[in-house]
Design an enzyme around this catalytic site. Structure first.
Site, PDB file in Angstrom:
ATOM      1  N   THR A   8      49.169 -12.530  47.498  1.00 11.28           N
ATOM      2  CA  THR A   8      48.906 -13.340  48.686  1.00 11.28           C
ATOM      3  C   THR A   8      47.675 -14.210  48.460  1.00 11.28           C
ATOM      4  O   THR A   8      47.533 -15.255  49.084  1.00 11.28           O
ATOM      5  CB  THR A   8      48.701 -12.413  49.901  1.00 11.28           C
ATOM      6  OG1 THR A   8      49.870 -11.608  50.017  1.00 11.28           O
ATOM      7  CG2 THR A   8      48.495 -13.188  51.170  1.00 11.28           C
TER       8      THR A   8
ATOM      9  N   TYR B 203      50.105  -2.861  39.205  1.00 10.98           N
ATOM     10  CA  TYR B 203      50.713  -3.617  40.298  1.00 10.98           C
ATOM     11  C   TYR B 203      52.214  -3.774  40.015  1.00 10.98           C
ATOM     12  O   TYR B 203      52.614  -4.606  39.204  1.00 10.98           O
ATOM     13  CB  TYR B 203      50.017  -4.971  40.389  1.00 10.98           C
ATOM     14  CG  TYR B 203      50.367  -5.833  41.576  1.00 10.98           C
ATOM     15  CD1 TYR B 203      51.225  -5.423  42.578  1.00 10.98           C
ATOM     16  CD2 TYR B 203      49.803  -7.110  41.697  1.00 10.98           C
ATOM     17  CE1 TYR B 203      51.521  -6.234  43.652  1.00 10.98           C
ATOM     18  CE2 TYR B 203      50.092  -7.925  42.765  1.00 10.98           C
ATOM     19  CZ  TYR B 203      50.957  -7.487  43.737  1.00 10.98           C
ATOM     20  OH  TYR B 203      51.257  -8.305  44.799  1.00 10.98           O
TER      21      TYR B 203
ATOM     22  N   LYS C 179      50.225   0.599  42.625  1.00 13.26           N
ATOM     23  CA  LYS C 179      50.652  -0.102  43.847  1.00 13.26           C
ATOM     24  C   LYS C 179      52.161  -0.223  43.769  1.00 13.26           C
ATOM     25  O   LYS C 179      52.681  -1.003  42.963  1.00 13.26           O
ATOM     26  CB  LYS C 179      49.980  -1.482  43.873  1.00 13.26           C
ATOM     27  CG  LYS C 179      50.296  -2.371  45.066  1.00 13.26           C
ATOM     28  CD  LYS C 179      49.488  -3.687  44.901  1.00 13.26           C
ATOM     29  CE  LYS C 179      49.527  -4.590  46.118  1.00 13.26           C
ATOM     30  NZ  LYS C 179      50.833  -5.185  46.377  1.00 13.26           N
TER      31      LYS C 179
END
Lengths: 297, 297
Positions: free
Chosen positions: A44, A131, A159
């Site tokens: 993001t 990630y 994550k």
């Protein structure tokens, strides 16, 4: 570092550069709301759209404005060479951790991804969060690969992209992965509509985009889940169902987040790098209405 | 510019930089073989892994070593800002055309892709080839969008990812797209196992990775198709079936191409950017055998 609510702000930018003042304000707002950590330059945060210098500067600003709240900095890039340089910059900026996705143009193979993490962790002095984001990287981690990577030095957390909606299935999914990784490595859920379900299922962390946008609303959900009030966390998350539906309709939360921040007056329009566009017209009006109805502001 | 065999060489590189001498040799070899154009810094040329300066230098080298054969240069990047800069560099380097894919990290929407091409073509003084490659960009062009983009100034060609295997279906697919684009815009087939089928179906160009690796073998197929000898083109392509199967098994031609060039002694190992790895062990031995059996060298 890798537990509780980790809030991921956008990095407001336009064609001339990063809006550093707005970025600093976003980070300070999250720290003031009491989030547990801040994820700067996540997806993001549009990390892959920025130059090395812009990323180094954003990392410095994030640490400065976080005012003591630990900052994790995204260091993903297509080339190992560039990831190593970005890791160095993040450490120099005072990051408490780094976040690394196996970014790809040509699809990556499992051994290549393992090699990337091996190479990078060997050169780190701060912990790394793996990630796993197949939506942007097009790489699907197997649990076996997660287990192997988690044994590398300096791995602090994973994550994960989400959990099944069913609580029992979610708990089983988290337990299955946890059985393969060292006890020192935490699991964090991503995909905000999975946040309550993921924390209820035993994820220690919630790596959250909505946490970077509406920190107080998100903290209420996270704190309920952390206190063991699973039903309350679920209810607070379900209250946001119209917002989750909007994200699903728009194929992701980036454009919605950017538009919401503009509606809230926290960034200037445009704040996304072209060719990406924020919402306009009826979509923007619908979002403004939703922010009001759900009392998200 | 946008017809016949366009050969796409790799850009040999390692962790310290581009192997300029090897790249120059690869380009010169293609020009000497008589290809119709050279596609520098295509996907196989690993354009997104290089810095702006490295790409500018590779573009210059390609034009220099192509010895008059037209060079098309890949200018794809995540940000419009960077694409515009790369377009300027390619033009300064003497490129005859540019190749642009809608590269993405966050998935792009149709209007964003249209906006990208609108923005870039407005700033070009050489023609642009639209690079439709969902495998690397995750963007699926609709025919309607292709039709709209093809009306923009300076659009010269569309590089399509493939055609159906059935000749009638392939011809119909090409005709359907052609009906939506100006007569000045050519169609070129990509995905080498579709090369013969695509040219037989009416594509004016073959944008070819194998053309950048085995130019004489590929030219034989292209020239047969161009002369209207569809059956001969199909037979020459079918002879390479074991090679197409190998590419399918490895999920793409990049690693195979890099390994083949190493086997042929045309590049030094490694020639791909980490984390990408060329083939090793049994896979490499199988490829070496195939090159011998199929007389590709």
């Amino acid at each position: 570092m890798f537990s509780g609510l980790s809030a991921f702000p956008i990095t407001p930018m336009n064609e001339t550069g990063v809006d550093e003042a707005a970025f600093g304000r976003l980070v300070r707002r999250l720290a003031a709301a009491g989030v547990d950590s801040i994820g700067a330059l996540g997806s993001t945060g549009c990390y892959p759209y920025l130059t090395r210098a812009e990323r180094a500067r954003a990392a410095q600003l994030a640490v400065e404005y976080a005012d003591g709240v630990p900052v994790m900095v995204g260091i993903g890039a297509l080339r190992t060479r560039d990831v190593l340089a970005l890791a160095e910059d993040a450490q120099k900026a005072g990051a408490s951790a780094v976040l690394l996705a196996p970014v790809s143009y040509h699809s990556l193979q499992a051994e290549e991804v393992y090699g990337l993490y091996e190479n990078v962790t060997r050169n780190l002095s701060i912990p790394l969060c793996v990630y796993d984001n197949p939506g942007t990287t097009r790489f699907n981690f197997s649990d076996e690969l997660h287990g192997r990577i988690a044994q590398l030095p300096n791995i602090g957390s994973i994550k994960i992209p989400g959990v099944p909606a069913d609580p029992a299935a979610a708990a089983e999914r988290v337990a299955r992965l946890r059985a393969l990784i060292p006890a020192s490595v935490t699991l964090g859920v991503s995909g905000d509509w999975f946040g309550a379900a993921g924390m209820n299922a035993g994820c220690e962390a919630w790596y959250s985009v909505i946490g970077g946008l509406f920190p107080r609303t998100t903290l209420a959900i996270a704190r309920a889940a952390q206190a063991g009030h699973a039903d309350a966390a679920t209810q607070l998350s379900e209250r946001l169902r119209p917002y989750w539906d909007l994200i699903a309709r728009h194929g992701g939360s980036l454009r919605i987040t950017a538009t919401a921040l503009d509606i809230l007056g926290l960034v200037q329009h445009p704040c996304l790098p072209l060719p990406l566009n924020a919402l306009g017209g009826a979509d923007r009006a619908e979002l403004a209405k939703l922010i009001e109805t759900l009392e998200l502001a």
